[in-house]
Structures are given as structure tokens and as C-alpha cells.
Design an enzyme around this catalytic site. Structure first.
Site, PDB file in Angstrom:
ATOM      1  N   ASP A  97       0.802  -1.232   0.000  1.00  0.00           N
ATOM      2  CA  ASP A  97       0.000   0.000   0.000  1.00  0.00           C
ATOM      3  C   ASP A  97       0.833   1.281   0.000  1.00  0.00           C
ATOM      4  O   ASP A  97       0.414   2.309  -0.491  1.00  0.00           O
ATOM      5  CB  ASP A  97      -0.945   0.006   1.218  1.00  0.00           C
ATOM      6  CG  ASP A  97      -0.201  -0.260   2.528  1.00  0.00           C
ATOM      7  OD1 ASP A  97       1.039  -0.402   2.495  1.00  0.00           O
ATOM      8  OD2 ASP A  97      -0.861  -0.344   3.577  1.00  0.00           O
ATOM      9  N   HIS A  98       2.060   1.215   0.529  1.00  0.00           N
ATOM     10  CA  HIS A  98       2.816   2.461   0.734  1.00  0.00           C
ATOM     11  C   HIS A  98       3.576   2.933  -0.501  1.00  0.00           C
ATOM     12  O   HIS A  98       4.012   4.071  -0.545  1.00  0.00           O
ATOM     13  CB  HIS A  98       3.816   2.293   1.880  1.00  0.00           C
ATOM     14  CG  HIS A  98       3.215   2.433   3.246  1.00  0.00           C
ATOM     15  ND1 HIS A  98       2.213   1.612   3.706  1.00  0.00           N
ATOM     16  CD2 HIS A  98       3.467   3.305   4.250  1.00  0.00           C
ATOM     17  CE1 HIS A  98       1.896   1.976   4.936  1.00  0.00           C
ATOM     18  NE2 HIS A  98       2.637   3.000   5.288  1.00  0.00           N
ATOM     19  N   ASP A 162       3.433  -1.213  11.534  1.00  0.00           N
ATOM     20  CA  ASP A 162       2.938   0.095  11.150  1.00  0.00           C
ATOM     21  C   ASP A 162       2.281   0.686  12.382  1.00  0.00           C
ATOM     22  O   ASP A 162       1.542  -0.006  13.091  1.00  0.00           O
ATOM     23  CB  ASP A 162       1.916  -0.028  10.017  1.00  0.00           C
ATOM     24  CG  ASP A 162       1.606   1.343   9.449  1.00  0.00           C
ATOM     25  OD1 ASP A 162       2.178   1.704   8.414  1.00  0.00           O
ATOM     26  OD2 ASP A 162       0.810   2.078  10.084  1.00  0.00           O
ATOM     27  N   ARG A 450      -1.699  12.077  10.238  1.00  0.00           N
ATOM     28  CA  ARG A 450      -0.363  12.548  10.573  1.00  0.00           C
ATOM     29  C   ARG A 450      -0.071  13.807   9.768  1.00  0.00           C
ATOM     30  O   ARG A 450      -0.434  13.879   8.603  1.00  0.00           O
ATOM     31  CB  ARG A 450       0.627  11.447  10.212  1.00  0.00           C
ATOM     32  CG  ARG A 450       1.723  11.361  11.184  1.00  0.00           C
ATOM     33  CD  ARG A 450       2.388  10.006  11.203  1.00  0.00           C
ATOM     34  NE  ARG A 450       2.134   9.352  12.477  1.00  0.00           N
ATOM     35  CZ  ARG A 450       2.481   8.120  12.744  1.00  0.00           C
ATOM     36  NH1 ARG A 450       3.093   7.397  11.843  1.00  0.00           N
ATOM     37  NH2 ARG A 450       2.222   7.596  13.925  1.00  0.00           N
ATOM     38  N   SER A 647       6.019   7.093  13.349  1.00  0.00           N
ATOM     39  CA  SER A 647       6.006   5.819  12.636  1.00  0.00           C
ATOM     40  C   SER A 647       6.748   4.694  13.349  1.00  0.00           C
ATOM     41  O   SER A 647       7.573   4.922  14.234  1.00  0.00           O
ATOM     42  CB  SER A 647       6.639   6.065  11.273  1.00  0.00           C
ATOM     43  OG  SER A 647       7.317   4.943  10.811  1.00  0.00           O
ATOM     44  N   ARG A 649       8.764   2.763  11.624  1.00  0.00           N
ATOM     45  CA  ARG A 649       9.859   2.379  10.719  1.00  0.00           C
ATOM     46  C   ARG A 649      11.152   2.152  11.493  1.00  0.00           C
ATOM     47  O   ARG A 649      11.669   3.039  12.168  1.00  0.00           O
ATOM     48  CB  ARG A 649      10.029   3.425   9.601  1.00  0.00           C
ATOM     49  CG  ARG A 649      10.384   4.805  10.074  1.00  0.00           C
ATOM     50  CD  ARG A 649      10.270   5.843   8.953  1.00  0.00           C
ATOM     51  NE  ARG A 649       8.865   6.153   8.706  1.00  0.00           N
ATOM     52  CZ  ARG A 649       8.411   7.322   8.262  1.00  0.00           C
ATOM     53  NH1 ARG A 649       9.245   8.300   7.997  1.00  0.00           N
ATOM     54  NH2 ARG A 649       7.120   7.516   8.071  1.00  0.00           N
TER      55      ARG A 649
HETATM   56  C1  MIC Z   1       3.208   6.276   8.717  1.00  0.00           C
HETATM   57  O1  MIC Z   1       2.007   6.513   8.761  1.00  0.00           O
HETATM   58  O2  MIC Z   1       4.072   7.036   9.171  1.00  0.00           O
HETATM   59  C2  MIC Z   1       3.660   5.002   8.067  1.00  0.00           C
HETATM   60  C3  MIC Z   1       4.336   5.316   6.810  1.00  0.00           C
HETATM   61  O3  MIC Z   1       2.540   4.195   7.793  1.00  0.00           O
HETATM   62  C4  MIC Z   1       4.594   4.302   9.064  1.00  0.00           C
HETATM   63  C5  MIC Z   1       5.239   3.109   8.587  1.00  0.00           C
HETATM   64  C6  MIC Z   1       6.424   3.354   7.720  1.00  0.00           C
HETATM   65  O4  MIC Z   1       7.175   4.288   7.917  1.00  0.00           O
HETATM   66  O5  MIC Z   1       6.611   2.516   6.839  1.00  0.00           O
HETATM   67  C7  MIC Z   1       3.953   3.971  10.408  1.00  0.00           C
HETATM   68  O6  MIC Z   1       3.006   4.602  10.781  1.00  0.00           O
HETATM   69  O7  MIC Z   1       4.440   3.103  11.118  1.00  0.00           O
HETATM   70 FE1  SF4 Z   2      -0.695   4.643   5.023  1.00  0.00          FE
HETATM   71 FE2  SF4 Z   2       0.363   5.244   7.428  1.00  0.00          FE
HETATM   72 FE3  SF4 Z   2      -0.993   7.041   5.986  1.00  0.00          FE
HETATM   73 FE4  SF4 Z   2      -2.288   5.060   7.054  1.00  0.00          FE
HETATM   74  S1  SF4 Z   2      -1.185   6.643   8.150  1.00  0.00           S
HETATM   75  S2  SF4 Z   2      -2.573   5.848   4.996  1.00  0.00           S
HETATM   76  S3  SF4 Z   2      -0.831   3.395   6.873  1.00  0.00           S
HETATM   77  S4  SF4 Z   2       0.922   6.100   5.447  1.00  0.00           S
END
Ligand code: MIC
Ligand code: SF4
Length: 758
Positions: A97-98, A162, A450, A647, A649
């Protein structure tokens, strides 16, 4: 072999096991339990021996499921591959999805992504196939939505790579975001270890009405608790208002508990969840949950006297809730929409909204989109279109196909709405904007979760405000941030002004049922032993991992300070996403982004620092780190409050580890990041006296002493040696358990697992 699905047999076994474990815990504690405690203790690895009430206790838990998304699964699976284990021990899924960039609309964007990311998708697909993991192809949906629709179940425990994994708390699941190394533990059949959380209760009374939406509940909670208020806490919702909120609305609320740093958020099982389970063809699970209702809500004594059982109780009257916007740059800067005009004036936010975006993993339910459509219909009745570009991200193919069938998407399109792929897109910087010159100061409004600087389009000059989808739709119509959707008027095509009326309550479930579409799903091979996983040695995007070296047993003496971060330093600052998502499977390449978004405490500039050995100033942080590494030096990072917020990550820990980081010393940590550092063999330390942060100077050398006797609960002595030769001694704290100290000694947690697997 286990099924990937949460089958009724699987869930029934879990309820039986929970019952057994809770009987033991109840004997030990002899007091009523909250819902979060029931699910936690119902998943204890050793209910008899576990330390349940120690101040710094860690719980060893047995999660029922694992979920991973493509940007984090690469590193998780590369680590799993290193551990040399044939098949995952619990039902696990991977979701692509990312990595889809939003540019021209769903279809073309998905096709382009398939092409661009072919190598990575192939790796994820074959690794899933080999290790017995269910694989969701690009375009099938965003992890949290797909999990809610297919795998989440009341009372279950899941970890996901995630941070918004707690979305499943809307279905009464204890679902927590973790780094890939934690997922590797559980996939390898080991327990998941987490700090025993405190439980914060949020009592909901009244009922949402008018413009107020589930999103506003969590925006208000963010305003109250702030981005660090949930660290090592579970947010448990209860009270008569809870059952008036739809299951998907509850998911929005628990999803964004991640913004508080909470371990998870959870609602008790109720009729809205039962209906959702039936509507997603899981009636048998609804029946089971009814039978085990006593496991799926707090004991009655808790609700009668919440102050006695929760660490803190917050009360929210849903009937009095005003719609809110939060932002810019942080999710806890919450204001009711009626205060936005004043904020625009006092803070000089650009009033013109450049783009409005709805949907994402947080807010794309049938109810959300139907409420948006109500607002859209009002615009149509007055002959107007959106005043700004208006982008819609469906959370899954199921939701997209359903809102196409029921006509919402066409109506949104008719006022200018453009549909993006069922993927993260602009929420994670996968957004190619053409309507604005990069770097221009501008305002966007989203229904995402976010809004850190540079998150959506890579530009720190983009100010992102977040609200409910219906509120964002209203802002899309007006095009101005100072607009109050509840009282200000818009001008119809006939030149007459009108005010919007609040959208009517919308059905949470489609009358004709969801359009089920499982064509994006690929089950794994029954026997994956012969499946080959290819990683080309010259690949730019994937790189097999080399184990990190064990600790040499010596104190860290006079390490150079690589970087001192000031203020909020999220994982988006430490390991930015957007264009860097390409390198999530290639540790060396992605490490060139390390700390490039973080603000240097001495210069105020982002991403650069002084090379203490060459004396050169304002050099890119990764460059300096690589220089130290080439000279055989380890180094230290210093940070402020809630370091590593956001996140999950683990690149934000692995890149520093690769480039030579020995310790990160901060005022306080966010939970997931702190545990990611531990996993990778870096010492996460906090100032015993937060004021000591000020003592750290730009050209300091840092020594960490007495490491041979490092033990749980005992402080670590540090010496700051300043350039003028003077020294200051300070005390640092850590939260490492004995087992975690063994990770540090071994060089990483993975090195320990590998040893055990042998
Ligand atoms: C986010 O919303 O910051 C992400 C991208 O979904 C991350 C995961 C990532 O950095 O791959 C998260 O929330 O953990
Ligand atoms: Fe994707 Fe993270 Fe954004 Fe949700 S918050 S849509 S999982 S990047």
C-alpha cells in the site's frame, strides 16, 4: 499448518485459552479487570510467572496475528530470512500500500507502481509465498482497512509493522504497532515483549450530532493528552456514548491513538461491531464474541468506579463536541473550527487552501464517504464545485467498489473530486503535486492522521491541517482555512449565498452489503520450501543484511557527538519517507537520509552538522556519520522530548546502527522507536535530569562508563568532555531488561534469535 484467516475455530481456541490464562491472573490479582487487561493478560506467555505490577515490568505476550505493509515488510522479511526459519508461526499478512505514488489517478498510478516497484513486489510476493504469509497485491487496499475487513476480531491480539495498527481496536482487538524486529520474534514463534502499559480510560457520554464526527473525539483527546501523553499507555474507551459510534468510527479513533504514542486503543465489543462482522461475512465470529462477551468488556465494577481502575479518566460528552481541525505540523494542536479564522489571522497561516484530501487508512469508511456525499450534494444543489483540488483515497478495494456501486464516488467526482489508488499516497509523501511550485508556503486540509513537517509532499512549507472527512469536504467547497463550515456562507452559482447544513447521520454499513473483492489476495504455497527468493546483488532497492557486530565489551570512550536534535524529532525527521521509500529494502542506500529532516540544536538548520574530526561545519549528517565510521569511530546522538515519535519504521534505528551509532541520549523516547533501538543493539538512554540536555555542546565527546555492569534499573554514568578540556559528569537512565541487555551485547536481537534457532 494454520489458516491465514481468523477462522471461527481459531478464534474459539483463542477465547478458550484466554479464559484459562485469565483464571490464573484473576487468582493472582483478585480484583476487577479492565478490558485492556483482559486481552493483555489473556495473551500472557506465562500467566503464573509474569510480573504484572512492577513499575518497569515487561510483559511477554503471545499475539494471534501479524500484519506488515510493504514499506516495513521488506526489512522485516530480510531479517526473518537471516534467522533461517522455514515458516511463520502465526497467521501473517503482507499488504502492498505504501509504494504507490499519487499522480494521475487510481488506475494509471497503480500500473506505474507495478512497474516501478516490480523488484520489491516480487521479493515480497516470493518471500510471503515461501514463509507461509498471505499477500495482498498493490491496489487491494491499505493495511489497516484490509485487516479490519478481513482479519481483526474482538479480543484478539495483533502486532503490525505500522504505527496505525491500533485501527483494529475499533473491533475490540488489542492491536499494536511495532518495528519489524518485533514482528520477526512473533513470526519466529517467540513471545512479543512490551512494557506493561498503564491504562487510561476515556468515558464517552451523549451522542454525536450535527457536524461532529468520530474524528473529533480523537482530535480532542490528542489536544488533551498531547503527542506524548499516551506513551506506554493503552487508551480504553467506555461509557454509554461508546456504543453509539459505528465500528469504523471507532476504528478512526483507535487508529489515531498512535498520535498520542499509545501502545494501543480499544473499545469494548458491542452491537456496532457485531453488525460490522456480519456485514463483512464473519457472522460466526459475531456469534462467538456474543458468547464470550465477558472477555470483551471491562468488569462492571470498573465502569461503576473508573477512577479506581484507570491510571487516569478523561470524560467526553459527545453531544457537546464541536468539529475540530488540528495542525499544522503536529496532531495535538487542536482547535474547534470556529476558532480557525482567529488562528489564521494570528499565526499568519496561508488562508487559501491549495488541496483538500480525504480518505486514507483512518477515514474512508462507508459512513465517512456517505457524510461527505451529503456535503457534496448540497454543493450540487447550489451549482458549485470544489474550490480546491479535492482528492479521495479509498481505504480498500471493497470500500471503493461499494461506493462506486452506490453512487457516492460519482457524485464526489461531479464536483471535482479525483479518486486516487487504494493506497497511502499523499499521506506518506507519495504525492507528485503539479499545482504548486515545490517549496511554496501553502495550506492543505486532510482527513489523514499525521501532519509532521514535509510529510505529505516533502516540503516543510506545506502546512497540513486535519479534520473529519465531512469537515474537509466543507473546506474544499470554500477553499479558505478561515471558513467556519457551521456558520459562514458560500455563494451558489446563482449568486445567492447559502450556509451548509450539517450532514445527516449516515449508515455505517451499506444497505445492499459490501462489494466483496478478494481478487487482490494471494494465498501462500502449502509448502514453500522450494520457493526461491531473489535479491540481485547489484540491486539498488534490496540488499541482504549483514549481522551487526557484537559489543566488544569495552566502555564507549570519548565518542564524537554526531548530532543534537532540537524540539520535535519524529521518525519522519530521522528517516524521511516520500522518495526514500524506494530504498526501504536497502539499508545502505536508505541510510543516506539519516537525520536529514532533524533540526540541529546549534544551528537551527535541518539535516546538517559539524564534523568534529575535520572541523568542517554544516555537512550532511549521513556524510559525517560515514566519515566517522570509515575512521573506525562510533558516535552518539542527543535528542529532546518524545524522540522518535510517529512511525514504526525501524530504519530510523537501523540506519544509525549501520553508520556507527552507539547510543541515543534524549529527554524522553516514543515507545516504538525506543524498542527499535534496543532491538538493533543501540543503547537508548535518557537524561536523569532533563536539564542536562542543555549541557551538551556542539563539539563534545561523550563517554559512557561502567557498561560491563549494565543492569536493569541501574543508571549509566556519562562524561561530557568539552572542547576546552573541561568535563561534566551526568547520570543517564535506561529501561533495558536483562534480556534486552543481551541484545546489546550480541550486537542485535536478531543475533540472539539466530543463535537460538541454531
Ligand atoms: C506512517 O504513517 O508514518 C507510516 C508510513 O505508515 C509508518 C510506517 C512506515 O514508515 O513505513 C507507520 O506509521 O508506522
Ligand atoms: Fe498509510 Fe500510514 Fe498514511 Fe495510514 S497513516 S494511509 S498506513 S501512510
Amino acid at each position: 499448518m494454520h489458516a491465514i484467516e481468523s477462522t471461527p475455530d481459531f478464534v474459539a481456541q483463542i477465547y478458550a485459552k484466554m479464559t484459562e490464562r485469565l483464571a490464573i491472573v484473576r487468582k493472582r490479582l483478585n480484583r476487577p479487570l479492565t478490558l485492556a487487561e483482559k486481552v493483555l493478560y489473556g495473551h500472557l506467555n506465562d500467566p503464573q510467572g509474569a510480573d504484572l505490577e512492577g513499575a518497569q515490568a515487561y510483559l511477554q505476550l503471545r499475539p494471534d496475528r501479524v500484519a506488515m505493509q510493504d514499506a516495513t515488510a521488506q526489512m522485516a522479511l530480510l531479517q526473518f530470512a537471516q534467522a533461517d526459519i522455514p515458516r511463520v508461526a502465526v497467521p501473517t499478512t503482507v499488504h502492498c500500500d505504501h509504494l504507490i505514488q499519487a499522480r494521475e489517478g487510481a488506475e494509471r498510478d497503480t500500473l506505474r507502481a507495478l512497474d516501478d516497484n516490480k523488484e520489491v513486489y516480487e521479493f515480497l510476493r516470493t518471500a510471503s509465498n515461501r514463509y507461509g504469509i498471505g499477500f495482498w497485491k498493490p491496489g487491494a487496499g491499505i493495511i489497516h482497512q484490509v485487516v479490519l475487513e478481513n482479519y481483526a476480531f474482538p479480543g484478539g491480539m495483533m502486532i503490525g509493522t505500522d504505527s496505525h495498527t491500533p485501527n483494529a481496536g475499533g473491533l475490540a482487538m488489542f492491536a499494536s504497532g511495532v518495528g519489524g524486529a518485533d514482528a520477526v520474534d512473533v513470526m519466529a514463534g517467540l513471545p512479543w515483549e512490551v512494557r506493561a502499559p498503564k491504562i487510561i480510560g476515556v468515558k464517552l457520554t451523549g451522542k454525536l450530532s450535527g457536524w461532529a464526527a468520530p474524528k473529533d473525539v480523537i482530535l480532542v483527546v490528542c489536544g488533551i493528552l498531547t503527542v506524548k501523553g499516551g506513551t506506554n499507555a493503552v487508551i480504553e474507551y467506555f461509557g454509554p456514548g461508546a456504543s453509539s459510534i459505528s465500528c469504523t468510527g471507532k476504528g478512526t479513533i483507535t487508529n489515531m491513538g498512535a498520535e498520542l504514542g499509545a501502545t494501543t486503543s480499544i473499545f469494548p465489543f458491542d452491537g456496532s461491531m457485531e453488525r460490522y462482522l456480519r456485514a463483512t461475512e464473519r457472522g460466526a465470529l459475531a456469534d462467538l464474541a456474543r458468547r464470550y462477551q465477558h472477555l470483551l468488556a471491562a468488569d462492571p465494577e470498573v465502569e461503576l468506579d473508573p477512577g479506581k481502575f484507570y491510571a487516569r479518566v478523561i470524560e467526553i460528552d459527545l453531544s457537546a463536541l464541536e468539529p475540530h481541525l488540528v495542525g499544522p505540523h503536529t496532531p495535538d494542536l487542536a482547535r474547534p473550527v470556529s476558532k480557525m479564522a482567529a488562528a489564521v489571522a494570528s499565526e499568519a497561516y496561508p488562508d487559501d487552501i491549495s488541496v483538500a484530501l480525504i480518505g486514507s487508512c483512518t477515514n474512508s469508511s462507508y459512513e465517512d464517504i456517505s457524510r461527505v456525499t451529503d456535503v457534496v450534494e448540497q454543493a450540487r444543489a447550489h451549482g458549485i464545485k470544489a474550490a480546491t483540488p479535492f482528492l479521495v483515497t479509498p481505504g480498500s478495494e471493497q470500500i471503493r467498489a461499494t461506493i462506486v456501486r452506490d453512487g457516492q464516488l460519482e457524485r464526489i467526482g461531479s464536483i471535482g473530486g479525483q479518486v486516487l489508488a487504494n493506497a497511502c499516497g499523499p499521506c506518506i509523501g507519495q504525492w507528485k503535486r503539479d499545482e504548486i511550485k515545490p517549496g511554496t508556503r501553502n495550506t492543505i486540509v486532510t482527513s489523514y492522521n499525521r501532519n509532521f513537517p514535509a510529510r505529505n509532499d516533502g516540503s516543510r512549507e506545506t502546512l497540513a491541517f486535519m479534520g473529519s472527512p465531512e469537515i474537509v469536504a466543507a473546506y474544499a467547497l470554500s477553499g479558505r482555512l478561515s471558513f467556519n463550515p457551521m456558520t459562514d456562507s458560500l455563494t451558489g452559482s446563482d449568486g445567492r449565498s447559502f450556509t451548509l447544513t450539517a450532514p445527516k447521520p449516515a449508515p455505517d454499513l451499506p444497505e445492499r452489503g459490501f462489494v466483496r473483492d478478494l481478487s487482490g489476495y494471494l494465498p501462500p504455497a502449502k509448502d514453500g520450501a522450494t520457493v526461491r527468493i531473489d535479491v540481485a546483488p547489484d540491486s539498488k532497492r534490496l540488499q541482504l543484511l549483514q549481522p551487526f557486530a557484537p559489543w566488544d565489551g569495552k566502555d564507549f570512550v570519548q565518542l564524537p557527538l554526531l548530532f543534537k536534535a532540537k524540539g520535535s524529532c519524529t521518525t519522519d525527521h530521522i528517516s524521511p519517507a516520500g522518495p526514500w521509500l524506494r530504498f526501504r529494502g536497502h539499508l545502505d542506500n536508505i541510510s543516506d537520509n539519516m537525520l536529514t529532516g532533524a533540526v540541529n540544536a546549534f544551528t537551527g538548520q535541518a539535516g546538517t552538522t559539524r564534523n568534529l574530526l575535520s572541523g568542517e561545519a554544516n555537512v550532511a549528517v549521513p556524510k559525517v556519520a560515514r566519515d566517522y565510521k570509515a575512521r573506525g569511530l562510533r558516535w552518539v546522538v542527543v535528542g529532546d522530548e518524545n524522540y522518535g515519535e510517529g512511525s514504526s519504521r525501524e530504519h530510523a534505528a537501523m540506519s544509525p546502527r549501520l553508520l556507527g551509532c552507539a547510543a541515543v541520549v534524549v529527554r524522553s523516547f516514543a515507545r516504538i522507536h525506543e524498542s527499535n533501538l534496543k532491538k538493533q543493539g543501540i543503547l537508548p538512554l535518557t537524561f536523569t535530569d532533563p536539564a542536562d540536555y542543555e549541557k551538551v555542546r556542539e563539539t563534545d565527546r561523550v563517554s559512557l562508563l561502567g557498561l560491563a555492569t549494565l543492569r536493569p534499573g541501574a543508571p549509566v554514568e556519562a562524561v561530557l568532555r568539552h572542547e576546552d578540556g573541561s568535563e561534566e559528569r551526568i547520570a543517564l537512565r535506561h529501561t533495558l531488561s536483562a534480556e534486552q541487555i543481551a541484545w546489546f551485547v550480541a550486537g542485535s536481537a536478531l543475533n540472539v534469535i539466530k543463535r537460538q534457532a541454531r
